[in-house]
Design an enzyme around this catalytic site. Sequence first.
Site, short mmCIF file in Angstrom:
data_model
loop_
_atom_site.label_atom_id
_atom_site.label_comp_id
_atom_site.label_asym_id
_atom_site.label_seq_id
_atom_site.Cartn_x
_atom_site.Cartn_y
_atom_site.Cartn_z
N SER A 60 5.74 1.11 2.19
CA SER A 60 6.25 0.68 0.87
C SER A 60 6.58 -0.79 0.78
O SER A 60 6.94 -1.28 -0.30
CB SER A 60 7.48 1.52 0.50
OG SER A 60 7.09 2.77 0.00
N LYS B 41 4.99 -2.69 -1.99
CA LYS B 41 5.55 -2.82 -3.34
C LYS B 41 6.07 -4.22 -3.64
O LYS B 41 6.29 -4.56 -4.82
CB LYS B 41 6.67 -1.80 -3.54
CG LYS B 41 6.20 -0.34 -3.55
CD LYS B 41 7.36 0.61 -3.76
CE LYS B 41 6.91 2.05 -3.91
NZ LYS B 41 6.49 2.68 -2.63
N SER C 175 12.38 2.77 -4.28
CA SER C 175 11.00 2.78 -3.79
C SER C 175 10.18 3.89 -4.43
O SER C 175 9.31 4.49 -3.80
CB SER C 175 10.98 2.93 -2.26
OG SER C 175 9.74 2.51 -1.74
#
Length: 441
Positions: A71, A74, A135
Site C-alpha cells: 500500500s 498509494k 489505506s
Amino acid sequence: MNFRNKLGRFAAASLAFVLVLTLAFQTPFASKAEAASDALGVKAKSAILIDFNSGQILYEKNADKVYPPASMTKMMTEYLVMQALHSKKLTWDSKVSISDYVYQISQNREFSNVPLKKDYEYTVRELYEAMAIYSANGATIALAEKVGGTEKNFVDLMNKTAKKFGMTSAHYINSSGLENVDLGKFAPYGDNNASNKLSAHDLAKLAYHVIKDYPEALDISKIPLKSFTAGVDAPIQMVNWNYMLPGFGVNMNKFKYEGVDGLKTGHTDLAGYCFTGTVNRNGHRLISVVMGTGSDAQRFEQTRALFDYGYQQFTEKTIAKKNQLIKGQKAVPVHNGKKDAVKIAFGGSYKTAVANGEKVATDYKVVLDRSKLKNGKLEAPVKKGEKIGYVTLTQKGKSQYGYLYNTNNKIPVIAAEHVDRNNWFVRMFKGIGNFFASIFS
C-alpha cells in the site's frame, strides 16, 4: 639451482605477493551511508534514510533493489490527487460515483476498506481521508478512476510521473498496491502473478515530492483516528495503520515517536511489512523507508532505529543564508552599467546534516547562466535579487554523503545589488574609448 631457476622462483613469488595485495585492496569503496548499514543492522530487505532539507542520504541498505511496495503504492495516488486539486481539475467537494469494480473491491473486508455504495456519491475529501488514514483500497481506486477516467489511464499517469521524478526502478500496474491475484478480472495491467515494483530509493523520492510539493498531505496522514460516516448505517472507525503517530491510546503507545506525521504503511504476503515514515523535530525533517520486515511491530521498530540514528548521530547546520554574499567569489563584470561589476549572493538558504564531531567545510562552485552573459559580462541594468546562475556546495572532509537528487546541493545565485544602465551619452564615449584602445593596443 641455476640463476634462471632462481629468477623464475623470485618472479613467481613476487607475482603472488602482488596478487595478494591486489585482492586485499579490491574491496569496493562503500559510501558513508552504506557503511552505516553494517553498524545499524536494520532488519529489513531494504531501507533508506534521507535528510529532507538537504536531500542527503544518511543510510541505505539494498536501497536500489526492487520489491513489491504493497500500500505504499498509494503515495503516488495521493500525489496525483493533490496535483489535480492544485490544478483546479478537482475540488475537495467534487463528487465521485462508484463503479462495479470499486464496489466489489470495497466490500472485501479482508483488505483494508470502507464499504462503498453504488447509489451514493462521495466527496474527494471523504475518499482521500479513507485512503490516507485507513489505506482503503476501494476508495483509492475510485479516486484513480475520477482523476484518470479509468484506472488503466491513471496507472499510465503514475508511471509517467515516476519517470519525471527519476524513480528509475518504479513500475506501477495498479493504483492501490494490491496484488493482481486479489484484483482478479479488474487488474488493469499484468497477469495474475504481477504486482507493483519499486525500490526504497524510488519511494524516498516519491515521499520527498509529496512533502515538498503538497505539504498539506501531512495534515491528513497524521490523523490517528477518524470516523467514516459517508453512506454507512453506523460510523466506521478508521484507525491509522501508522502506529508511530502521537495521539494513539495505550495499546499502541510503545511505537509512538514524537514528531511523526506520515506517511504510508504497506503489507501483503508478498511484500511483507513495509513503511515509509517521516518525522519533523524543530524543522529538521527525516524520511525513511523500510521494505520487507517480518512483522507489524518490526517495521516501526526498524524505523525508530533509523530516526534515532538520524537525530543522534547528525546535527543540522545552516551553511548558506538567503542574500548572504558568497565568500571568496569575485564580482561579476557588467557591460554598460554605472558599476563595472556586481556582487553575488545566495538566492536561498541551505542546511546540511553534519555527523557529530565533524566540522563543516564547504567548497563553492559558481556556475553563471550563459543566456544572461555576453562576452562574459551581464548586460545592464541588473536588478537586485535577479537570478543569474547557481552554486554547487560540496562538503570537504569526512562528511561526504550522497544526495537523493544531484540538484539537492545546488542553490540559486542572485545579484546582491542593483546596477543601473549608463545613459546613451556615457555609452557612446565608452564605445569611442574602447574603439581607440583596440586600435593602439
